[in-house]
Scaffold this motif. Structure first.
Motif, mmCIF file in Angstrom:
data_model
loop_
_atom_site.group_PDB
_atom_site.id
_atom_site.type_symbol
_atom_site.label_atom_id
_atom_site.label_comp_id
_atom_site.label_asym_id
_atom_site.label_seq_id
_atom_site.Cartn_x
_atom_site.Cartn_y
_atom_site.Cartn_z
ATOM 1 N N TYR A 9 52.257 -8.625 2.624
ATOM 2 C CA TYR A 9 53.710 -9.194 2.970
ATOM 3 C C TYR A 9 54.719 -7.850 2.719
ATOM 4 O O TYR A 9 54.039 -6.485 2.792
ATOM 5 C CB TYR A 9 54.203 -9.840 1.587
ATOM 6 C CG TYR A 9 54.769 -9.114 0.511
ATOM 7 C CD1 TYR A 9 56.008 -9.218 -0.038
ATOM 8 C CD2 TYR A 9 53.264 -8.993 -0.500
ATOM 9 C CE1 TYR A 9 55.666 -7.824 -1.725
ATOM 10 C CE2 TYR A 9 53.293 -8.113 -1.906
ATOM 11 C CZ TYR A 9 54.427 -8.171 -2.028
ATOM 12 O OH TYR A 9 54.945 -8.127 -3.155
ATOM 13 N N ASN A 10 56.069 -7.593 2.702
ATOM 14 C CA ASN A 10 57.136 -6.799 2.911
ATOM 15 C C ASN A 10 57.231 -6.482 1.439
ATOM 16 O O ASN A 10 58.509 -7.006 1.415
ATOM 17 C CB ASN A 10 58.173 -6.920 4.111
ATOM 18 C CG ASN A 10 58.909 -5.278 3.935
ATOM 19 O OD1 ASN A 10 59.341 -4.934 3.273
ATOM 20 N ND2 ASN A 10 58.645 -5.309 5.596
ATOM 21 N N TYR A 12 59.342 -4.158 0.802
ATOM 22 C CA TYR A 12 60.492 -3.878 0.399
ATOM 23 C C TYR A 12 62.238 -4.064 1.033
ATOM 24 O O TYR A 12 63.005 -3.814 0.614
ATOM 25 C CB TYR A 12 61.156 -2.447 1.711
ATOM 26 C CG TYR A 12 60.174 -1.157 1.764
ATOM 27 C CD1 TYR A 12 60.468 0.005 0.989
ATOM 28 C CD2 TYR A 12 59.478 -1.672 3.147
ATOM 29 C CE1 TYR A 12 59.432 0.688 1.560
ATOM 30 C CE2 TYR A 12 58.065 -0.313 3.295
ATOM 31 C CZ TYR A 12 58.539 1.160 1.750
ATOM 32 O OH TYR A 12 57.317 1.907 1.977
ATOM 33 N N LEU A 13 61.222 -5.779 1.476
ATOM 34 C CA LEU A 13 62.670 -7.134 0.846
ATOM 35 C C LEU A 13 62.600 -7.222 -0.549
ATOM 36 O O LEU A 13 62.108 -7.781 -1.032
ATOM 37 C CB LEU A 13 61.766 -7.955 2.180
ATOM 38 C CG LEU A 13 61.770 -7.274 3.361
ATOM 39 C CD1 LEU A 13 61.191 -8.797 4.382
ATOM 40 C CD2 LEU A 13 63.030 -7.180 4.001
ATOM 41 N N PHE A 18 59.451 -13.729 -1.065
ATOM 42 C CA PHE A 18 58.504 -12.863 0.125
ATOM 43 C C PHE A 18 56.890 -13.347 -0.848
ATOM 44 O O PHE A 18 56.495 -13.664 0.134
ATOM 45 C CB PHE A 18 59.155 -11.517 0.745
ATOM 46 C CG PHE A 18 60.038 -11.176 1.612
ATOM 47 C CD1 PHE A 18 59.856 -12.256 2.880
ATOM 48 C CD2 PHE A 18 61.155 -10.988 0.859
ATOM 49 C CE1 PHE A 18 61.796 -12.045 3.156
ATOM 50 C CE2 PHE A 18 63.291 -11.308 1.955
ATOM 51 C CZ PHE A 18 62.747 -11.856 2.659
ATOM 52 N N LYS A 40 50.948 -5.355 -0.065
ATOM 53 C CA LYS A 40 52.541 -5.336 0.513
ATOM 54 C C LYS A 40 52.303 -4.031 1.559
ATOM 55 O O LYS A 40 50.904 -3.248 1.586
ATOM 56 C CB LYS A 40 52.983 -3.991 -0.141
ATOM 57 C CG LYS A 40 54.317 -5.051 -1.518
ATOM 58 C CD LYS A 40 54.815 -3.833 -2.693
ATOM 59 C CE LYS A 40 54.722 -4.228 -3.703
ATOM 60 N NZ LYS A 40 55.691 -3.149 -4.431
ATOM 61 N N ASN A 41 52.628 -4.337 2.674
ATOM 62 C CA ASN A 41 52.531 -3.384 3.834
ATOM 63 C C ASN A 41 52.655 -1.628 3.343
ATOM 64 O O ASN A 41 51.679 -1.016 4.033
ATOM 65 C CB ASN A 41 53.716 -3.340 5.029
ATOM 66 C CG ASN A 41 55.472 -3.142 4.302
ATOM 67 O OD1 ASN A 41 55.110 -3.226 3.677
ATOM 68 N ND2 ASN A 41 55.512 -2.248 6.151
ATOM 69 N N SER A 42 53.148 -1.496 2.663
ATOM 70 C CA SER A 42 53.235 0.238 2.539
ATOM 71 C C SER A 42 52.287 0.864 1.672
ATOM 72 O O SER A 42 52.157 1.959 1.788
ATOM 73 C CB SER A 42 54.118 0.181 0.876
ATOM 74 O OG SER A 42 54.338 -0.820 0.146
ATOM 75 N N ASP A 71 54.358 -10.926 7.216
ATOM 76 C CA ASP A 71 55.686 -9.421 7.401
ATOM 77 C C ASP A 71 55.527 -9.572 9.233
ATOM 78 O O ASP A 71 54.956 -10.051 9.498
ATOM 79 C CB ASP A 71 54.956 -8.492 7.027
ATOM 80 C CG ASP A 71 56.239 -7.076 6.705
ATOM 81 O OD1 ASP A 71 57.079 -7.800 6.741
ATOM 82 O OD2 ASP A 71 55.874 -5.968 7.089
ATOM 83 N N LYS A 72 56.688 -8.752 9.464
ATOM 84 C CA LYS A 72 57.111 -8.451 10.807
ATOM 85 C C LYS A 72 56.684 -7.154 11.290
ATOM 86 O O LYS A 72 56.998 -6.326 11.942
ATOM 87 C CB LYS A 72 58.182 -8.721 10.973
ATOM 88 C CG LYS A 72 58.972 -10.022 10.242
ATOM 89 C CD LYS A 72 60.267 -10.232 11.061
ATOM 90 C CE LYS A 72 60.851 -11.659 10.982
ATOM 91 N NZ LYS A 72 61.894 -12.092 11.453
ATOM 92 N N ASP A 73 56.407 -6.099 10.493
ATOM 93 C CA ASP A 73 55.370 -5.118 10.423
ATOM 94 C C ASP A 73 54.791 -4.684 11.677
ATOM 95 O O ASP A 73 53.038 -5.109 11.529
ATOM 96 C CB ASP A 73 54.835 -4.269 9.408
ATOM 97 C CG ASP A 73 54.664 -2.803 9.620
ATOM 98 O OD1 ASP A 73 54.491 -1.990 10.849
ATOM 99 O OD2 ASP A 73 54.563 -2.553 8.239
#
Length: 301
Positions: A9-10, A12-13, A18, A40-42, A71-73
Motif C-alpha cells: 500500500y502507499n 504516503y497517503l 489504505f 509500504k511502497n517506500s 496502490d497506484k505506483d
C-alpha cells in the motif's frame, strides 16, 4: 500448498483507510493459511542497472510468490512483474483504471455502455489560452449541464458539474495543463449510483449509494449506502468492464440510465472494501484471497 505473498500500500497517503484495506486482506489470507506481509511502497525501492530488475536490500530468496497491490505506483508494480512475480491487479490494469480517459477508451472498444464523452486535447502547460472552440463543440455534442472530469482522481473528487457556458469555460481554464474530459450528465442518476464489487467472473457484493445534496453519490462525500441485488444485466456489464481493463478484481460504479439500463461510470482497481462490508456484511477480502489461491494453484499445475 503453502503460499507466501506481499500486500503493498502507499504509506504516503493520509488517513488510515489504505493500511486498513491491507490489513483486511492480510487477515483473510491468514484464515486461509496463506502467509502475507504488509509493505509500504517506500520500503521497496526498485533498482535498475545492467542486470535484471531487482529491489534494493531484498534478497531474491525472500521474494514472494504473489503480490496484492493496493496502490497506484505502477512503476513498482511493473518492476515486480519484470522480476517474475504475479501481481494482483497487474500494473497495466492499474494504469488503465487510474486514468479515466484510458478506462473509457477500453470500455468503448468493447462496446460497453458509457456516458457520451469528449476528450479534451492534450495541453502541456497551465498558461495556455483556452481553445473556446473545443468548449463549444463539447456543448454542442453533449448539451448542458455536463460533467467535466479530470483523468486522475479518487473518491468522487476532481469531478465537476457545470451548468452554463461561462462556468464551463472558467473550469476549462482552471484545468489547463491537466488531462480531462467533457461528459454527458446522466440526470436520471443524480446523487445515486451502484457499486458492484467484481472478483474474477462474479459480482460478490453490491450496494446502492445515495447523496441528498450532491450529484455524486460517493460515501466519502457524504452519501448513504443500501445493500443491493443487481440484475443479471448489471452483473454482466460489471464483469465485462472489469475484464475490459484487464483487472482480476475491481469496484465498478454503474449509473442509472434514463431507460433503466445501467451505464458504467468508473472502475476502481483497488476499491476499498470496509464500506461494502458495513453495508452488506460481505467480506470482499475473502473472495479476493480465494481467487488468488485458485490462480496461484493454476500456475503450478
Amino acid at each position: 500448498m503453502e503460499m507466501n505473498g506481499w500486500i503493498i500500500y502507499n504509506g504516503y497517503l493520509r488517513g488510515s483507510k489504505f493500511l486498513d484495506f491491507a490489513e483486511w486482506l492480510q487477515e483473510a489470507a491468514r484464515q486461509k493459511e496463506v502467509t502475507t506481509s504488509i509493505w509500504k511502497n517506500s520500503e521497496l525501492l526498485a533498482y535498475l542497472a545492467d542486470q535484471k530488475p531487482t529491489l534494493l536490500h531484498v534478497n531474491d530468496h525472500h521474494l514472494p510468490e504473489f503480490v496484492i497491490f493496493t496502490d497506484k505506483d505502477i512503476y513498482l508494480a511493473n518492476q515486480l512483474e519484470q522480476m517474475g512475480i504475479r501481481v494482483y491487479n497487474s500494473s497495466d490494469a492499474i494504469r488503465v483504471s487510474d486514468d479515466k480517459i484510458l478506462t473509457y477508451q477500453a470500455l468503448s472498444s468493447q462496446n460497453l455502455p458509457i456516458p457520451k464523452t469528449v476528450i479534451a486535447p492534450k495541453v502541456f502547460t497551465n498558461d495556455t489560452d483556452v481553445d473556446y472552440a473545443v468548449c463549444q463543440q463539447a456543448i454542442h455534442t453533449l448539451g448542458l449541464p455536463l460533467i467535466m472530469k479530470e483523468a486522475f482522481g479518487s473518491f468522487g473528487e476532481q469531478v465537476y458539474l457545470v451548468h452554463t457556458e461561462v462556468e464551463l469555460e472558467k473550469k476549462a481554464k482552471s484545468l489547463q495543463g491537466k488531462a480531462f474530459i467533457f461528459q454527458e450528465f446522466i440526470v436520471s442518476s443524480y446523487g445515486r449510483d451502484m457499486r458492484l464489487h467484481v472478483v474474477g467472473d462474479e459480482v460478490v457484493a453490491a450496494m446502492v449509494r445515495t447523496a441528498s445534496d450532491d450529484f455524486r453519490a460517493n460515501v466519502t462525500a457524504g452519501g448513504t449506502m443500501q445493500a443491493y441485488q443487481p440484475t443479471d444485466k448489471e452483473i454482466a456489464i460489471a464483469v465485462a468492464a472489469t475484464k475490459a481493463i484487464g483487472a482480476d478484481f475491481a469496484g465498478v460504479d454503474l449509473l442509472f440510465g434514463t431507460d433503466g439500463n445501467p451505464i458504467i461510470c468508473e472502475i476502481n482497481s483497488n476499491a476499498h472494501i470496509r464500506n461494502m462490508f458495513d453495508c452488506t456484511k460481505v467480506n470482499v477480502a475473502d473472495y479476493i484471497i480465494d481467487y488468488i489461491i485458485d490462480m496461484q494453484k493454476g500456475l503450478f499445475q
